[in-house]
Motif scaffolding. Structure first.
Motif, PDB file in Angstrom:
ATOM      1  N   ASN A   1       0.861  -1.179   0.000  1.00 26.77           N
ATOM      2  CA  ASN A   1       0.000   0.000   0.000  1.00 26.77           C
ATOM      3  C   ASN A   1       0.899   1.232   0.000  1.00 26.77           C
ATOM      4  O   ASN A   1       1.592   1.489   0.982  1.00 26.77           O
ATOM      5  CB  ASN A   1      -0.903   0.005   1.224  1.00 26.77           C
ATOM      6  CG  ASN A   1      -1.884   1.172   1.224  1.00 26.77           C
ATOM      7  OD1 ASN A   1      -1.756   2.119   0.437  1.00 26.77           O
ATOM      8  ND2 ASN A   1      -2.863   1.122   2.117  1.00 26.77           N
TER       9      ASN A   1
ATOM     10  N   VAL B   1       0.436   4.275   0.503  1.00 31.68           N
ATOM     11  CA  VAL B   1       0.169   5.235   1.577  1.00 31.68           C
ATOM     12  C   VAL B   1       0.956   4.892   2.834  1.00 31.68           C
ATOM     13  O   VAL B   1       1.345   5.780   3.610  1.00 31.68           O
ATOM     14  CB  VAL B   1      -1.344   5.301   1.852  1.00 31.68           C
ATOM     15  CG1 VAL B   1      -1.650   6.177   3.061  1.00 31.68           C
ATOM     16  CG2 VAL B   1      -2.088   5.828   0.624  1.00 31.68           C
TER      17      VAL B   1
ATOM     18  N   GLN C   1      -2.581   8.732  -5.109  1.00 28.85           N
ATOM     19  CA  GLN C   1      -2.907   8.161  -3.800  1.00 28.85           C
ATOM     20  C   GLN C   1      -2.126   8.849  -2.687  1.00 28.85           C
ATOM     21  O   GLN C   1      -2.674   9.155  -1.625  1.00 28.85           O
ATOM     22  CB  GLN C   1      -2.607   6.656  -3.803  1.00 28.85           C
ATOM     23  CG  GLN C   1      -3.554   5.835  -4.659  1.00 28.85           C
ATOM     24  CD  GLN C   1      -3.090   4.391  -4.809  1.00 28.85           C
ATOM     25  OE1 GLN C   1      -1.921   4.122  -5.041  1.00 28.85           O
ATOM     26  NE2 GLN C   1      -4.021   3.465  -4.691  1.00 28.85           N
TER      27      GLN C   1
END
Length: 393
Positions: free
Chosen positions: A179, A181, A204
């Motif tokens: 991910n 993030v 993102q």
């Protein structure tokens, strides 16, 4: 006379190119010499493909690791930087990591697992499957990763990439995550190093509160202390030249292909198409690597190569329309069927099984496989008969 050969490709040998060489003249002469020596007749719609490396070398489109490091510091403030989702490659990324490390920043190298973006594996998939790790949300440090992956080495190169990358960037930590993030917990400044997913990853990160979010195509977009550069692709498409130099993706490709096409038409009196090609777009079935580490297969091409093929599937027509005919009758019927095919075939059943890809992606892959990546010495590829079909004599 009936033709028995359809598409054919020739890898053409060329001199060793250096900065400042007249590549238009050299390529034209290489095609002429090959055609005369080997009795190759040049035709309309032949395609001359020139590898991107040849164009970049003639341009002198290089940058040193010091120049890259300076641009990193020009574009990122602060003492720490996330290096997110680089591919596993000595040729493509290790030299860039060396340059990024010279910026003096502490680096957080974040690798995706069990594989990188183009299919290079960091670990055995079954080891991950048999663990209690959730790759969609778990962030691993090196020790946690080693407990699952061990000392995994790349199938073809035998390289342990986590070890290689941490050795090349002494002031660094390595993390394993999927991910993007999650990388923001290490720094709000992120250099996105993936190739084909870079735009969605940047979006993102920005929406999640990232502060300075750039990708490889944002670095070396202009000359730094006399370096080469690429205003469109930056460091994307670059690879190792020497231990301290990077060859960048060629720039001004449209100018080159236009001039070369003009030269070839004047030389042969035929409408010859021209393209620059890099990596082909195909996947290795053993190593599971998607070959395309360049941002595009072809950074520049002449107008006649735009679009996608418009073909019908011979097998489908033969099985569904001509199954009861004799071999001679069905052959003649197929020739007639193809000669009368519609120009617009999108969505039609007779196209089932054809390859709906850009012509330049198909030709670039063909050229890349023909020229190879080693010591064949054929950086120019002549493709003939690519636009012909079964009804052409």
């Amino acid at each position: 006379m009936k033709r028995y050969i359809g598409t054919r490709t020739f890898g053409l040998r060329a001199p060793i190119i250096e900065k400042g060489d007249d590549l238009v003249e050299i390529v034209s002469k290489s095609v002429k010499d090959a055609s005369e020596t080997h009795n190759i007749e040049i035709n309309d719609k032949d395609v001359v493909c020139v590898t991107e490396s040849l164009v970049a070398r003639a341009q002198g489109n290089y940058a040193s690791i010091d120049q890259i490091a300076k641009d990193i510091n020009n574009k990122f403030d602060g003492d720490e930087l996330v290096v997110l989702f680089p591919i596993l490659s000595r040729n493509r990324f290790s030299i860039l990591l060396k340059a990024i490390a010279k910026s003096g920043k502490k680096l957080h190298i974040c690798l995706s697992y069990p594989q990188d973006e183009v299919g290079n594996y960091l670990m055995d998939e079954m080891d991950l499957f048999n663990s209690d790790i959730n790759p969609y949300k778990d962030v691993l440090d090196l020790d946690e990763f080693r407990k699952v992956a061990g000392e995994y080495k790349h199938t073809f190169t035998g390289i342990d990439y986590p070890s290689l990358y941490t050795e090349m960037a002494a002031n660094s930590e390595i993390h394993f995550l999927n991910n993007p993030v999650d990388s923001l917990k290490f720094s709000k400044n992120v250099l996105v190093c993936s190739i084909h997913t870079r735009n969605i990853v940047k979006r993102q990160l920005k929406e999640a509160g990232g502060e300075s979010i750039l990708s490889l195509d944002d670095i070396m977009t202009e000359s730094i202390d006399g370096s080469g550069y690429n205003s469109q692709y930056g460091l994307l498409g670059s690879n190792l030249s020497t231990e301290n130099m990077v060859k960048l993706f060629p720039r001004d490709g449209e100018v080159f292909v236009s001039k070369l096409q003009e030269k070839l038409i004047k030389e042969f009196g035929k409408k010859i198409e021209v393209m620059i090609y890099g990596d082909g777009a195909f996947k290795d079935p053993v190593g599971k690597i998607w070959e395309l580490a360049d941002p595009v297969v072809s950074p520049a091409f002449t107008k006649g190569l735009m679009g996608t093929p418009s073909e019908i599937k011979i097998k489908y027509i033969a099985d569904n329309e001509f199954a009861d005919l004799s071999i001679e009758d069905r052959t003649n019927a197929m020739v007639d069927r193809i000669s009368k095919k519609e120009k617009e075939l999108v969505g039609k059943n007779e196209t089932l099984g054809t390859t709906p890809r850009q012509i330049t992606d198909l030709l670039g892959s063909l050229a890349d496989l023909t020229s190879g990546s080693g010591d064949k010495g054929t950086p120019i590829v002549l493709v003939q008969g690519y636009f012909d079909n079964y009804s052409d004599n």
